[in-house]
Design a protein around this motif. Sequence first.
Motif, PDB file in Angstrom:
ATOM      1  N   CYS A 117       0.863  -1.179   0.000  1.00 40.71           N
ATOM      2  CA  CYS A 117       0.000   0.000   0.000  1.00 40.71           C
ATOM      3  C   CYS A 117       0.899   1.227   0.000  1.00 40.71           C
ATOM      4  CB  CYS A 117      -0.915   0.002   1.218  1.00 40.71           C
ATOM      5  SG  CYS A 117      -1.933   1.496   1.316  1.00 40.71           S
ATOM      6  N   THR A 119       0.021   4.002  -2.339  1.00 42.17           N
ATOM      7  CA  THR A 119      -0.701   5.091  -3.000  1.00 42.17           C
ATOM      8  C   THR A 119      -1.863   5.521  -2.112  1.00 42.17           C
ATOM      9  OG1 THR A 119      -2.167   3.581  -4.204  1.00 42.17           O
ATOM     10  CG2 THR A 119      -0.123   4.240  -5.308  1.00 42.17           C
ATOM     11  N   SER A 188      -2.598   1.330  -8.294  1.00 45.19           N
ATOM     12  CA  SER A 188      -1.426   1.203  -7.432  1.00 45.19           C
ATOM     13  C   SER A 188      -0.447   0.175  -7.990  1.00 45.19           C
ATOM     14  CB  SER A 188      -1.860   0.810  -6.016  1.00 45.19           C
ATOM     15  OG  SER A 188      -0.759   0.846  -5.131  1.00 45.19           O
TER      16      SER A 188
END
Length: 221
Positions: A117, A119, A188
């Motif tokens: 994670c 973004t 992402s």
Amino acid sequence: MTATTELKSRAHQLVEAARELFVAGVMSHSGHANLSVRLDAERFLLTPGFVRDLQPDQLATVSLDGRVLAGELRSVSVEIITMHSVVYRARPHVGAIIHTHSPAATAFAVAHRPLPCRTEPMLRFGQAEEVPVVPWGPRGSDVSVRGIAEVLERRPTTSAVLLANHGLLVFGPDAAATGQLVVAIEESAEAELAAAAIGGAVDFPEGALESVRTSIARVAS
């Protein structure tokens, strides 16, 4: 709202979520996906084996134990009933599930690499942690379903998993929110792959999630 009205509303929500996935450009060349939305503790609506140009009356009503209660499913969708059921059983708060072969996310699944994670859209749309990988098993098989159940037990706050050598499985409170997270995850994954060419992506600073939640709460209040 009557049961019939509620069913029609959920069906339209699911069809709209499917349409938005194509509009967002996150679908594979084949357009393969399957989507479902929970009706109650024992039933959900499921796409019939295709999602392109989907209509509400083409959805099937399915029980968590695998019975088709109304409508028809192609064999390709019958195979994945248990994939959806295991998530609904493990996560009572989940209202919708979307499975796609979104290309960039699937690249991580094929590589057996969790998607970090890194973004802000992932933070905002419900995946404030890496997307874990479920070990490979034939689609809908006991091996695959057990793998999903085990990862969900180990990762109680994840809203998505990567199915090794297969694709992406995302779940959320409703069809629209789940679709938004699919888009955020695909974007992402694309960013991670692009960043690798210029030195690699960088983690958020400590406390980023709390800062984002504070910002959202400030606007919402």
